[in-house]
Write an enzyme that holds these catalytic residues in place. Structure first.
Site, PDB file in Angstrom:
ATOM      1  N   SER A  84     -51.640 -16.198   6.500  1.00 32.41           N
ATOM      2  CA  SER A  84     -51.989 -15.149   6.099  1.00 32.41           C
ATOM      3  C   SER A  84     -53.785 -14.364   5.880  1.00 32.41           C
ATOM      4  O   SER A  84     -54.239 -13.822   5.614  1.00 32.41           O
ATOM      5  CB  SER A  84     -51.809 -14.658   4.259  1.00 32.41           C
ATOM      6  OG  SER A  84     -50.339 -14.065   4.524  1.00 32.41           O
TER       7      SER A  84
ATOM      8  N   LYS B 106     -59.380  -9.027  -1.718  1.00 33.80           N
ATOM      9  CA  LYS B 106     -57.107  -8.974  -1.761  1.00 33.80           C
ATOM     10  C   LYS B 106     -56.693  -8.859  -2.714  1.00 33.80           C
ATOM     11  O   LYS B 106     -57.481  -8.905  -3.970  1.00 33.80           O
ATOM     12  CB  LYS B 106     -56.947 -10.456  -0.325  1.00 33.80           C
ATOM     13  CG  LYS B 106     -55.357  -9.971  -0.209  1.00 33.80           C
ATOM     14  CD  LYS B 106     -54.863 -11.237   0.215  1.00 33.80           C
ATOM     15  CE  LYS B 106     -53.167 -11.318   0.393  1.00 33.80           C
ATOM     16  NZ  LYS B 106     -52.861 -12.223   1.572  1.00 33.80           N
TER      17      LYS B 106
ATOM     18  N   SER C 209     -50.454 -11.657   5.284  1.00 28.63           N
ATOM     19  CA  SER C 209     -51.051 -10.454   4.417  1.00 28.63           C
ATOM     20  C   SER C 209     -51.703 -10.261   4.128  1.00 28.63           C
ATOM     21  O   SER C 209     -51.871  -9.025   3.634  1.00 28.63           O
ATOM     22  CB  SER C 209     -49.919 -11.135   3.401  1.00 28.63           C
ATOM     23  OG  SER C 209     -50.702 -12.532   2.704  1.00 28.63           O
TER      24      SER C 209
END
Lengths: 95, 488
Positions: free
Chosen positions: B180, B81, B156
């Protein structure tokens, strides 16, 4: 409306963010809606409950005071928008 | 090519170990899949093609020298990420503010993965500064769900979930502040694990809310997930909140046995307006566990009802403080035109941050301002205590808790995701876990009438990862991984 324009301006100045007029109108409306929502938590009785900030028991964390390698200042400066020699450059603040 | 990238991480690692595949072959296959599918899904912000090729050679050499015998991930391409720092590789947080930021150090998780011989293949998309649940607030465009490109992959960690689901990575790392990792895993039919707070070092994770953030893996099965967890977990002197345990071993918990496991199902979750298909799949999952010998019981957990309110306050307060560092001076975006230092700050932040980030910073400043601190910030802390205690009591009676991961499957990308009552309810399932610092996983448990994946959330007590893994593993045996049919 709980959050007045005056409060809004005061907070906005503390977080140092410029907003377009359009953003400002939307943000005041959104924040008031959010505040109205979070206020519903007051239905929960929490008297005599200690606030919790951290999930494990809080204690200081110590380490040995030994010299170790750290990232060089020069390397860190590579990401700065503007530098001069070993210094960050900002607009003049003392006149 | 498809045959390689469709394999599980453990299978491909095994083939590398047995010399049936070289690390270079695997990395080339992965890069080819990325090139083929990226134009459709937009999972990546940066693809580290050259670095991956160089690393492949290095890792192969280490394997040939017998260095990586004990590593389950040697040669496996992973996606990270883009809020996790990678030395020499852009780390943008999907924000204009950090669009050109190149960290001068590796996050501890990245270092651990590389030490274990995993190959970084690229940095994946997210909501700006991990604020959101759709990956739509990214400065680098939205990511599409591999099950249906008109739907969000969640957020996210939406790039992390889409990449693994689209076979553009074998496994990925995400970060979870209020769901997330778990929610995007559910939306993309994957396993997504949020470890107990303190299990995985946060050093090098660009913080959203430091008391809630935790890094964890997304994968196509629980064994892959366990392998990543074992590599990334353990004490790190660079993160004072990481617990003092050198290593965590989870492998022994991969047992196909849930006999007499005590499972609690909070009624609150079932009283909400769940999608009918989700209710069906959830009840079926419960039945499966009962048939396998587990004891399932419904119970009241009303204390978590105000989780979302407390979460908004605490996460925004911490974010407001964490994001104060972006000043246009030391690193990050600086506005082109300004007069004086104050205007430099304001314009750099005003132009560098997107609307959602500004909204959260403002709410954070509001709840922390004098006069509001007690009635908002401290009140939220008190509610957090109540939630944490309620969970603790529940775990005196149950080994694990079950809930649907969310009230609906992945929404359409053009759907307005702003404040709806339903969304708030949906978040109770996720955020209360972070407030209490608990471990939780989302695993696939079926699909809705439109074919979109449904997630089952399994929660346990602090450091109860093994119970979660055991339950997930047993369930997976009855419901093996399905790849998206739409995949090329």
């Amino acid at each position: 409306m709980k959050l007045t324009q005056e409060d809004f301006n005061k907070i906005l100045n503390t977080v140092k963010i410029s907003l377009s007029e359009e953003e400002e109108i939307k943000l005041i409306k959104d924040l008031n809606q959010l505040i109205e929502f979070i206020d519903t938590m007051n239905e929960q009785d929490s008297e005599n409950v200690e606030p919790m900030a951290y999930i494990h028991s809080i204690k200081n964390v110590y380490r040995d005071d030994e010299v170790t390698d750290s990232i060089s200042g020069q390397k860190l400066h590579e990401n700065a928008p503007e530098i001069s020699d070993d210094y960050y450059v900002v607009p003049r603040i003392i006149h | 090519m498809k045959e390689i990238t469709a394999m599980s991480a453990m299978k491909v690692a095994d083939k590398i170990k047995k010399r049936e595949l070289s690390v270079q072959e695997v990395v080339e296959a992965q890069l080819k899949a990325i090139k083929l599918r990226e134009p459709i899904y937009n999972c990546y912000i940066t693809i580290t093609e050259d670095k991956a090729r160089e690393d492949a050679i290095k890792v192969q050499r280490r394997i040939d020298n017998g260095e990586l015998k004990d590593s389950p991930l040697a040669g496996v391409p992973v996606a990270i990420k883009d809020n996790i720092c990678t030395e020499g590789v852009k780390t943008t947080c999907a924000s204009k503010m950090l669009a050109d930021y190149v960290p001068s150090y590796n996050a501890t998780v990245v270092k651990r993965l590389e030490d274990a011989g995993a190959v970084l293949i690229g940095k994946v998309n997210l909501d700006e500064f991990a604020m959101g649940g759709t990956t739509k607030t990214s400065y680098f465009g939205e990511t599409k769900n591999p099950w249906n490109i008109y739907h969000t992959p969640g957020g996210s960690s939406g790039g992390s979930s889409a990449a693994v689901s689209a076979e553009e990575a074998f496994v990925s790392l995400g970060s979870d502040t209020g769901g997330s990792i778990r929610q995007p895993a559910a939306y993309c039919g994957l396993v997504g694990f949020k470890p107990t707070y303190g299990t995985v070092s946060r050093y090098g994770l660009i913080p959203l809310a430091s008391s809630l953030d935790q890094i964890g893996p997304l994968s196509r099965n629980i064994s892959d997930c366990v392998s990543v967890l074992e590599v990334i977990s353990g004490h790190d002197p660079m993160d004072a909140t990481s617990v003092k345990q050198e290593r965590f071993i989870y492998r022994q918990a991969l047992i196909d046995d849930v006999k007499n496991m005590r499972i609690g199902v909070p009624k609150l979750y079932l009283e909400e307006d769940l999608d009918e298909d989700i209710r069906c799949c959830f009840m079926e999952a419960i039945k499966t566990f009962e048939e396998m010998g587990a004891k399932v019981e419904l119970f009241d957990l009303d204390e978590i009802r105000y989780s979302v309110q407390a979460y908004y306050i605490i996460s925004c307060a911490e974010a407001c403080s964490n994001l104060a560092r972006y000043d246009g001076v030391r690193y990050g975006y600086r506005a082109g035109d300004y007069e004086g230092l104050d205007e430099l700050y304001k314009k750099s932040r005003g132009e560098g941050f997107g609307y959602e980030v500004k909204r959260r910073i403002m709410l954070g400043a509001y709840v922390l301002s004098s006069g509001n601190y007690e009635s908002y910030y401290n009140k939220a802390g008190r509610i957090r205590s109540i939630i944490s205690k309620a969970y603790e009591e529940a775990f005196n009676r149950y080994d694990v808790l079950f809930s649907p991961e969310s009230l609906s499957t992945a929404p359409q990308l053009n759907e307005d995701s702003s404040l709806s009552k339903r969304k708030h309810h949906s978040e109770i399932l996720n955020v209360s876990v972070n407030l209490a610092g608990l471990p939780a996983v989302s695993i696939p448990c079926g699909r809705d009438k439109n074919g979109l994946p449904i997630g089952l959330q399994i929660i346990s007590k602090k450091f109860g990862e093994r119970s979660i893994i055991q339950a997930a593993y047993a369930f997976e045996k009855t419901k093996p991984y399905e790849r998206p049919q739409a995949l090329l």
